[in-house]
Write a protein that holds these residues in place. Structure first.
Motif, PDB file in Angstrom:
ATOM      1  N   CYS A 287      71.487 -30.589  61.610  1.00  0.00           N
ATOM      2  CA  CYS A 287      72.299 -31.740  61.984  1.00  0.00           C
ATOM      3  C   CYS A 287      72.783 -32.506  60.751  1.00  0.00           C
ATOM      4  O   CYS A 287      73.920 -32.980  60.703  1.00  0.00           O
ATOM      5  CB  CYS A 287      71.518 -32.688  62.888  1.00  0.00           C
ATOM      6  N   LEU A 365      68.337 -39.338  64.945  1.00  0.00           N
ATOM      7  CA  LEU A 365      67.786 -38.000  65.184  1.00  0.00           C
ATOM      8  C   LEU A 365      66.315 -37.838  64.819  1.00  0.00           C
ATOM      9  O   LEU A 365      65.569 -37.213  65.575  1.00  0.00           O
ATOM     10  CB  LEU A 365      68.634 -36.947  64.462  1.00  0.00           C
ATOM     11  N   LEU A 378      73.709 -35.689  71.806  1.00  0.00           N
ATOM     12  CA  LEU A 378      73.929 -34.975  70.552  1.00  0.00           C
ATOM     13  C   LEU A 378      75.177 -34.099  70.669  1.00  0.00           C
ATOM     14  O   LEU A 378      76.042 -34.098  69.783  1.00  0.00           O
ATOM     15  CB  LEU A 378      72.697 -34.124  70.216  1.00  0.00           C
TER      16      LEU A 378
END
Lengths: 424, 310
Positions: A287, A365, A378
Motif C-alpha cells: 500500500c 492502514l 481501501l
C-alpha cells in the motif's frame, strides 16, 4: 512508446548522476539518525545543574533526607541553610547558589503546602524548575511515608498502577502505539516525497521551457509524451532513492547487530523489527508503494502543468503551485485528528478524496485492515486515486500543450482551467 | 513534384486569426523563403507543418500523402526561432538523444553525429556541456541537431541570428548542399538580403494571409517600376519630348523612369541621337526589401488583438 522510453532514460540518468541526488540519498538517512541520536543526547546532557538553598524553619525537610535525595537525583543540588534570605540575595555569587526557596514556618507534613517560590537571579522556565519540584515532592513523599509508617514493601504496593491497552477485537495483532508511529512516519515520508519530487517535476518542465528546448523536442514527440516521460523518469528516480534508503537501513541494522552494541540506533531498529511482527507488513509495504506512486502521479502531472505555464520567474511558479501544496500540507497538519480516530468521518473522507488519500490512508492502514479500514474502503480509495491521477494527467496534458509554447504573462488558475477544457 | 502542399489552412486563436486560409505548394529540392512581418502567422503555420499544432481546418500533404504528424515528424527537421538545448547535458549525448527522438537508431546516430562534427570542426566538443559554448557555437550545434537525421523537409527559422560571417557562410553552404542532395528547405527570416541570396521561391504572409507567392525573379518583375540607371556625364536638357523622366542622380548615374509607351531601346536611341556618351545602362529591379515594405506598409506595426468566435 519508444520515444517515451528515450525520454524516461534521459530524465532518469541526468537526475541520478546529479550531485544533489547522491548527497541527498546519503545525507538524508544520516541526518535523520543524527536528529534522533542528537536530540536524545542533548536532552540528557543539556541544562545546567541548579544549586538551590532551602530555608526551612518548619523542620519538614531534614538534612539526612536531603543528602540521600541529592545522591539519588543529581540533576540539581539542594542544601539546607539557616542564612536569612536577604544575605543570600546579596551574595549569590559568593555562596555559589542559583536560587533559594523559603518554606514557611507554619508548614507541616500532613497539611497541604502553599505554593513555594523559587527565587532566582535569572528568569526560569517551568521546564527548568520542574526537576527541583519533582525532587522536593519525592522528598516530601519520603517524609510522609516515614511518618505514616509505610515501608518499602507497602510503597511498591501503592505504586502499582493498572495499564490500559486498546485492542481491536477484529484484529488482535494491531498495536495502536506502533500503528501511530508507523502511520506518522509513512505519512511524513509521502508528504516529503510529494513536495520534493513534485517540485522537481515542475522545475524540470520550467527548465525545458526557459531553455527554449521545448519547441525543438515537441517537433519530434507529442507534448504529452514529453510530459509523461518526465514524470515517469522522475518517479523512477524517487523509487531508486527510497530503495537505496531501505538498503542503507538494512546494512546499518546488520552492522549494529554484528557489533553487538546496544545503542540508541539499535533500539530504533529493534523497534522496526517489532513492527514487522505486529503488523501486516506485506500489505502495508504494497500500500505504501501504491499510495506513493499514485500520489506522485496525481500531483506530478499538476506540478508539470504549473511548470509549463510559468516563465523564468520562480515567484510565479511558487504562487501558482501554492494551491497544489495546500492539500498536502493540510493532510499532514491534520494528522493527529486521524491518529486519534482512525475510523471517524474525517479519516474516512480524507482517505477517499485523492487530494489527501495518499497521506490519510497511510496513517490509517497500520491500525489494521480490515478492522479499522474495511476492504471496501481501501478498494474505493485506490480506485479514486487511480481515477484521480488519470484525470489530472489528462487535465495537465491539455494545459502543458498550450503552456509549453507560450511565453509572456503568467496565467491564472482560471485561465489554466480554460486551456484544459477548450476543444483541441 | 511538390514535397509539401498546404490547402486552405486555418488556425484561429482566442484573440487572433493566426493563419487564415493559406495555401502553398513547395517543390522538392527548393529553398523556399517564408516571409512576413512579426506576428504575421509564420510560426503558427510552421507549427502546423511540423505537427506541433493541429489546423482548425484545411489539409496538409507531405510527400504526396496526407500529412501524418506521428510518423512524418521523423522526416522533418525544425529549428525554431525560440530554440535551445539542455545546458547541463553533454553535447555528444544530447545530439544522440535528439537524433534518437527523431527515430534514428543509436548506432546510425553515432556515425552521423561524428560525421557532422568532423565537417564542422566540432570533434573536441563531444564531452563538453552546452553551457560551455558561445552563442555562435551553440547555434552551429543546433543546426547539426536539426539536419542530422537527413530530413526530407528542413525548416529553419532565423538560422543565422547570432552567427559571424564565417559561420554564416558555413551554414549557408550546408543549406545549398542539402538542397542539392534533395532536401527541401523552408527558410523563415526578416533579413531580405539573405532571402535574395539563398531562396529561389518566396511567399509573403501578412495578417494570417498569403499576399505574395512566386520565384524571386518573377516577384521582382511584377513589382518593377521601369526604373533604369544610366551612366553618363550629363543628360540633355529636359524638353518634355524625351521617352523618360529623370528621377534622381546617384554618383555618376542618372536614375530615370521610362514612360509607359516607350521601351529601353527608345531611350538609348534618343540619347545616342542627342550625342550623349553612355558608359552604362541598367535596369533597376526593386529589392525584396522594397517590395516587402511596400506590401506590408500601412498595416499596423503591431498586430491588433481581435475577438474571434469559433
Amino acid at each position: 512508446m519508444k520515444k517515451i522510453g528515450l525520454i524516461i532514460v534521459r530524465e532518469y540518468l541526468t537526475k541520478i548522476r546529479k550531485k544533489t541526488f547522491i548527497l541527498s540519498t546519503v545525507l538524508f538517512p544520516l541526518l535523520y539518525l543524527a536528529l534522533i541520536v542528537g536530540t536524545g543526547y542533548m536532552a540528557s546532557k543539556g541544562g545546567r545543574k541548579l544549586n538551590i538553598a532551602l530555608i526551612d524553619s518548619s523542620g519538614v525537610f531534614t538534612p539526612d533526607k536531603l543528602g540521600l535525595a541529592n545522591i539519588s537525583d543529581s540533576s540539581s543540588s539542594i542544601a539546607l541553610t539557616t542564612l536569612p534570605a536577604d544575605s543570600i540575595k546579596s551574595n549569590f555569587e559568593k555562596l555559589g547558589y542559583d536560587g533559594y526557596i523559603i518554606v514557611p514556618s507554619s508548614a507541616s507534613w500532613d497539611k497541604p503546602l502553599p505554593p513555594l517560590s523559587l527565587m532566582t537571579t535569572k528568569t526560569m522556565s517551568m521546564e527548568g524548575s520542574l526537576p527541583v519540584q519533582t525532587k522536593l515532592n519525592d522528598l516530601l513523599r519520603a517524609v510522609k511515608n516515614e511518618k505514616l509508617g509505610i515501608d518499602a514493601e507497602k510503597k511498591t504496593i501503592l505504586a502499582q498502577n493498572l495499564v490500559l491497552i486498546p485492542h481491536n477485537v477484529n484484529d488482535l495483532k494491531a498495536n495502536s502505539n506502533i500503528a501511530s508511529v508507523m502511520g506518522s512516519i509513512s505519512a511524513i515520508l509521502i508528504y516529503i516525497i510529494l513536495l520534493l519530487y513534485g517540485s522537481q517535476v515542475m522545475m524540470g518542465v520550467m527548465e525545458e521551457k526557459t531553455n527554449r528546448i521545448a519547441e525543438v523536442i515537441v517537433s519530434s514527440v507529442k507534448p504529452f509524451q514529453l510530459m509523461i516521460g518526465k514524470i515517469l523518469g522522475i518517479g523512477l528516480v524517487c523509487l531508486t532513492q527510497i530503495l537505496l534508503w531501505v538498503v542503507f537501513i538494512f546494512v546499518i541494522y546488520n552492522i549494529t547487530i554484528a557489533s553487538g552494541k546496544v545503542s540508541s540506533m539499535n533500539e530504533v531498529i529493534g523497534g522496526i523489527q517489532q513492527v514487522f511482527t505486529s503488523t501486516n507488513m506485506p500489505l502495508l509495504i504494497f500500500c505504501f508503494v501504491f499510495y506513493l506512486i499514485g500520489g506522485f502521479f496525481f500531483y506530478a502531472a499538476l506540478f508539470a502543468a504549473v511548470g509549463s505555464a510559468v516563465n523564468e520567474d520562480m515567484r510565479e511558479a511558487q504562487s501558482l503551485s501554492f494551491p497544489l501544496m495546500m492539500p498536502i500540507i493540510f493532510a499532514v497538519a491534520t494528522m493527529s485528528v486521524v491518529l486519534k480516530d482512525p475510523s471517524g468521518p474525517i479519516a474516512f473522507w480524507g482517505s477517499i478524496i485523492p487530494f489527501t488519500s495518499p497521506i490519510y490512508m497511510m496513517i490509517r492502514l497500520p491500525f489494521g485492515v480490515p478492522a479499522t479500514v474495511p476492504w471496501w474502503q481501501l478498494g474505493l480509495s485506490m480506485v479514486t486515486l487511480v481515477a484521480g491521477f488519470i484525470f489530472t494527467t489528462w487535465f495537465a496534458g491539455k494545459i502543458y500543450r498550450t503552456g509549453i509554447l507560450m511565453y509572456g504573462k503568467k496565467p491564472s488558475w482560471k485561465e489554466l482551467i480554460k486551456w484544459a477544457f477548450r476543444k483541441n | 513534384m511538390s514535397l509539401l502542399e498546404v490547402k486552405n489552412l486555418k488556425k484561429y486563436f482566442a484573440t487572433q486569426k493566426a493563419v487564415d486560409d493559406i495555401s502553398l505548394s513547395i517543390d522538392k529540392g527548393n529553398i523556399f523563403g517564408l516571409l512576413g512581418p512579426n506576428g504575421a502567422g509564420k510560426t503558427t503555420l510552421i507549427r502546423m507543418i511540423t505537427g506541433i499544432f493541429y489546423p482548425d481546418s484545411g489539409e496538409i500533404f507531405f510527400d504526396g500523402k496526407k500529412f501524418d504528424p506521428v510518423n512524418d515528424v521523423g522526416l522533418i527537421g525544425y529549428m525554431p526561432e525560440e530554440r535551445g538545448l539542455y545546458k547541463k547535458m553533454k553535447i555528444g549525448e544530447q545530439t544522440l538523444y535528439l537524433a534518437q527522438l527523431k527515430g534514428m537508431s543509436r548506432k546510425d546516430a553515432t556515425a552521423k553525429v561524428k560525421d557532422w562534427f568532423v565537417r564542422f570542426g566540432m570533434e573536441s566538443w563531444w564531452n563538453k556541456k552546452v553551457e560551455d559554448l558561445s552563442k555562435g557555437m551553440s547555434q552551429k550545434l543546433q543546426f547539426v541537431t536539426t539536419v542530422l537525421h537527413n530530413p526530407k523537409l528542413i525548416i529553419l527559422d532565423e538560422p543565422f541570428s547570432g552567427l559571424d560571417p564565417v559561420n554564416s557562410n558555413l551554414i549557408k553552404d550546408e543549406i545549398f548542399r542539402l538542397a542539392a542532395n534533395g532536401s527541401t528547405i523552408i527558410f523563415s527570416t526578416h533579413r531580405m538580403e539573405q532571402v535574395e541570396e539563398i531562396c529561389n521561391r518566396i511567399a509573403l504572409v501578412n495578417k494570417g494571409q498569403k499576399i505574395l507567392d512566386g520565384t524571386i525573379k518573377q516577384v521582382k518583375q511584377d513589382f518593377k517600376e521601369n526604373l533604369y540607371s544610366i551612366g553618363a556625364d550629363s543628360l540633355p536638357d529636359t524638353t518634355g519630348n524625351e521617352p523618360y523622366e529623370v528621377i534622381g542622380k546617384k554618383e555618376q548615374n542618372f536614375i530615370v523612369r521610362i514612360k509607359p509607351n516607350d521601351k529601353p531601346n527608345d531611350v538609348l536611341q534618343y540619347l545616342l541621337q542627342q550625342g550623349v556618351s553612355i558608359s552604362s545602362f541598367n535596369e533597376i529591379l526593386p529589392s525584396l526589401n522594397d517590395i516587402f515594405i511596400k506590401l506590408v506598409e500601412g498595416t499596423e506595426t503591431a498586430r491588433q488583438f481581435q475577438n474571434i468566435k469559433n
